[in-house]
Design a protein around this motif. Structure first.
Motif, PDB file in Angstrom:
ATOM      1  N   SER A  75      -0.127   2.821  14.583  1.00 11.83           N
ATOM      2  CA  SER A  75      -1.190   3.729  15.066  1.00 11.83           C
ATOM      3  C   SER A  75      -2.439   2.938  15.457  1.00 11.83           C
ATOM      4  CB  SER A  75      -1.533   4.753  13.977  1.00 11.83           C
ATOM      5  OG  SER A  75      -1.973   4.096  12.810  1.00 11.83           O
ATOM      6  N   ASP A  86       6.809  -9.374   4.405  1.00 12.32           N
ATOM      7  CA  ASP A  86       6.600  -8.629   5.644  1.00 12.32           C
ATOM      8  C   ASP A  86       5.095  -8.740   5.924  1.00 12.32           C
ATOM      9  OD1 ASP A  86       7.091  -7.004   7.794  1.00 12.32           O
ATOM     10  OD2 ASP A  86       7.142  -5.136   6.651  1.00 12.32           O
ATOM     11  N   GLY A 129       5.304   1.826   3.730  1.00 13.11           N
ATOM     12  CA  GLY A 129       4.625   1.509   2.465  1.00 13.11           C
ATOM     13  C   GLY A 129       5.517   1.663   1.244  1.00 13.11           C
ATOM     14  N   CYS A 171       9.182  -1.929   7.969  1.00 13.83           N
ATOM     15  CA  CYS A 171       8.959  -1.968   6.527  1.00 13.83           C
ATOM     16  C   CYS A 171      10.285  -1.733   5.783  1.00 13.83           C
ATOM     17  CB  CYS A 171       7.962  -0.844   6.239  1.00 13.83           C
ATOM     18  SG  CYS A 171       7.411  -0.729   4.584  1.00 13.83           S
ATOM     19  N   GLY A 199       0.822  -1.202   0.000  1.00 21.05           N
ATOM     20  CA  GLY A 199       0.000   0.000   0.000  1.00 21.05           C
ATOM     21  C   GLY A 199       0.857   1.253   0.000  1.00 21.05           C
ATOM     22  N   THR A 200       0.289   2.343  -0.478  1.00 16.29           N
ATOM     23  CA  THR A 200       1.001   3.622  -0.399  1.00 16.29           C
ATOM     24  C   THR A 200       0.884   4.156   1.027  1.00 16.29           C
ATOM     25  OG1 THR A 200      -0.937   4.964  -0.923  1.00 16.29           O
ATOM     26  CG2 THR A 200       0.388   4.182  -2.788  1.00 16.29           C
ATOM     27  N   ASP A 201       1.810   5.029   1.406  1.00 10.19           N
ATOM     28  CA  ASP A 201       1.734   5.723   2.696  1.00 10.19           C
ATOM     29  C   ASP A 201       1.890   7.200   2.392  1.00 10.19           C
ATOM     30  OD1 ASP A 201       2.133   6.969   5.096  1.00 10.19           O
ATOM     31  OD2 ASP A 201       3.835   5.743   5.715  1.00 10.19           O
ATOM     32  N   MET A 237       1.780  -4.204   2.820  1.00 14.94           N
ATOM     33  CA  MET A 237       0.343  -4.272   3.107  1.00 14.94           C
ATOM     34  C   MET A 237      -0.407  -4.839   1.891  1.00 14.94           C
ATOM     35  SD  MET A 237      -2.101  -0.968   3.362  1.00 14.94           S
ATOM     36  CE  MET A 237      -3.870  -1.125   3.372  1.00 14.94           C
ATOM     37  N   LEU A 259      -4.651  -3.253   8.817  1.00 17.86           N
ATOM     38  CA  LEU A 259      -4.205  -3.121   7.427  1.00 17.86           C
ATOM     39  C   LEU A 259      -4.471  -4.398   6.631  1.00 17.86           C
ATOM     40  CD1 LEU A 259      -0.842  -1.233   8.039  1.00 17.86           C
ATOM     41  CD2 LEU A 259      -3.014  -0.270   7.305  1.00 17.86           C
ATOM     42  N   VAL A 279      -1.243  -4.749  11.085  1.00 13.66           N
ATOM     43  CA  VAL A 279      -1.764  -3.598  11.837  1.00 13.66           C
ATOM     44  C   VAL A 279      -0.722  -2.483  11.814  1.00 13.66           C
ATOM     45  CG1 VAL A 279      -2.660  -2.849  14.099  1.00 13.66           C
ATOM     46  CG2 VAL A 279      -2.842  -5.245  13.446  1.00 13.66           C
ATOM     47  N   ALA A 280      -1.152  -1.217  11.631  1.00 11.26           N
ATOM     48  CA  ALA A 280      -0.208  -0.102  11.714  1.00 11.26           C
ATOM     49  C   ALA A 280       0.084   0.166  13.189  1.00 11.26           C
ATOM     50  CB  ALA A 280      -0.799   1.137  11.063  1.00 11.26           C
ATOM     51  N   GLN A 300      -2.611   8.697   5.497  1.00  7.53           N
ATOM     52  CA  GLN A 300      -2.149   8.520   6.881  1.00  7.53           C
ATOM     53  C   GLN A 300      -0.988   9.416   7.226  1.00  7.53           C
ATOM     54  OE1 GLN A 300       0.144   4.914   7.974  1.00  7.53           O
ATOM     55  NE2 GLN A 300      -0.002   4.253   5.840  1.00  7.53           N
TER      56      GLN A 300
HETATM   57  N1  PLP Z   1       1.069   1.764   6.142  1.00  6.16           N
HETATM   58  C1  PLP Z   1       1.515   1.007   5.139  1.00  6.16           C
HETATM   59  C2  PLP Z   1       1.008   1.261   3.752  1.00  6.16           C
HETATM   60  C3  PLP Z   1       2.454   0.017   5.406  1.00  6.16           C
HETATM   61  O1  PLP Z   1       2.925  -0.763   4.420  1.00  6.16           O
HETATM   62  C4  PLP Z   1       2.926  -0.174   6.728  1.00  6.16           C
HETATM   63  C5  PLP Z   1       3.939  -1.173   7.066  1.00  6.16           C
HETATM   64  O2  PLP Z   1       4.491  -1.862   6.247  1.00  6.16           O
HETATM   65  C6  PLP Z   1       2.417   0.610   7.749  1.00  6.16           C
HETATM   66  C7  PLP Z   1       1.498   1.580   7.413  1.00  6.16           C
HETATM   67  C8  PLP Z   1       2.791   0.377   9.162  1.00  6.16           C
HETATM   68  O3  PLP Z   1       3.872   1.112   9.571  1.00  6.16           O
HETATM   69  P1  PLP Z   1       4.000   1.400  11.107  1.00  6.16           P
HETATM   70  O4  PLP Z   1       3.623   0.128  11.836  1.00  6.16           O
HETATM   71  O5  PLP Z   1       5.407   1.747  11.329  1.00  6.16           O
HETATM   72  O6  PLP Z   1       3.039   2.488  11.422  1.00  6.16           O
END
Ligand code: PLP
Length: 258
Positions: free
Chosen positions: A120, A113, A26, A224, A18-20, A87, A124, A117-118, A51
């Protein structure tokens, strides 16, 4: 299908995830890691996330049709040395990836990976289907990289339990899928954190780091980035242990230069 150029240099790593929107985790982070280590980065997107390090406001899934077309387009032109999954959003996207890997990218290595869950707190991946779906994917991987929370999920226990004996947890994770595992201790309490690599012979190699006093904006996505760095070094032709050693060093350098 078009002809693939021969002897593609630099080698190609493919991030699937997924994008972040804030860039720490991400796909954005994966591509930054690949560029920094010197591999060409291709990507296939499962979902768009809105996010920042504290919250996820919205997630929109990519259509499976578009997702599969992205994978197909990459496989038609590039030899993918290593796939890194992040993700995957749901079982449908995961199954699509698995199918295309088995048909179009049979020789590619894969770093899984298992993002569930993020940090936060937002989900996910759909928790109900995660165990079955991920089991199918992990057995195809060169290595998988659960963090404490993901390890607790796969071992049906608590993160406190995992933290109490990380070596035992790594051994049980190795046994579960008989695939090398890098258990990431980045969310451990205390002054230091330890990642443990368990190889197929049952060797346990710990990597212990003093915890960086960083704010959450910088630590977001560290797990990640570690998995992406392993995928990048595997793409360059390093053996698994060497790729992990170099990835651990790369992440520490990345965290201290911010
Ligand atoms: N968002 C996306 C798109 C991710 O791929 C990931 C982790 O791979 C996260 C959020 C989670 O990152 P974190 O747990 O550091 O918030």
């Amino acid at each position: 299908m078009g002809n693939k150029p021969i002897n593609q240099q630099p080698p190609t790593a493919l991030c699937v995830g997924g994008t972040d929107s804030c860039g720490g985790a991400g796909i954005q982070a994966d591509l930054r890691v690949f560029a920094s280590i010197g591999v060409h980065g291709a990507s296939a997107i499962t979902a768009l996330t809105a996010q920042n390090p504290n919250e996820i406001l919205h997630i929109t899934a990519n259509t499976v049709f578009q997702f599969e077309a992205e994978l197909q387009a990459i496989a038609n032109y590039y030899h993918v040395a290593c796939i890194k999954t992040g993700m995957l959003f749901d079982a449908e996207h995961l199954q699509s990836l698995l199918h295309l890997k088995q048909t179009l990218m049979q020789t590619s290595q894969m770093v899984v990976d298992p993002v569930l869950v993020a940090s936060s707190g937002s989900l996910l991946f759909d928790a109900d289907s995660a165990r079955k779906a991920y089991s199918d994917l992990i057995v195809q991987a060169s290595v998988w990289t659960p963090n404490l929370q993901e390890a607790a999920f796969f071992l049906a226990t608590t993160t406190a339990d995992i933290e109490q004996d990380m070596f035992e947890a790594a051994a049980m994770l190795l046994l579960q899928f008989k695939v090398p595992v890098l258990l990431k201790g980045g969310h451990q309490s205390g002054e230091v954190c330890t990642d443990i690599f368990a190889d197929l012979k049952g060797n346990m190699i710990p990597f212990t780091h003093r915890k960086q006093k960083l704010n959450h904006a910088l630590t977001h996505g560290t797990g990640c980035r570690l998995a992406s760095a392993v995928a990048a070094y595997l793409s360059l032709g390093l053996a698994l242990l060497e790729a992990i050693e170099k990835a651990e060093l790369w992440l520490q350098a990345d965290l201290t230069q911010e």
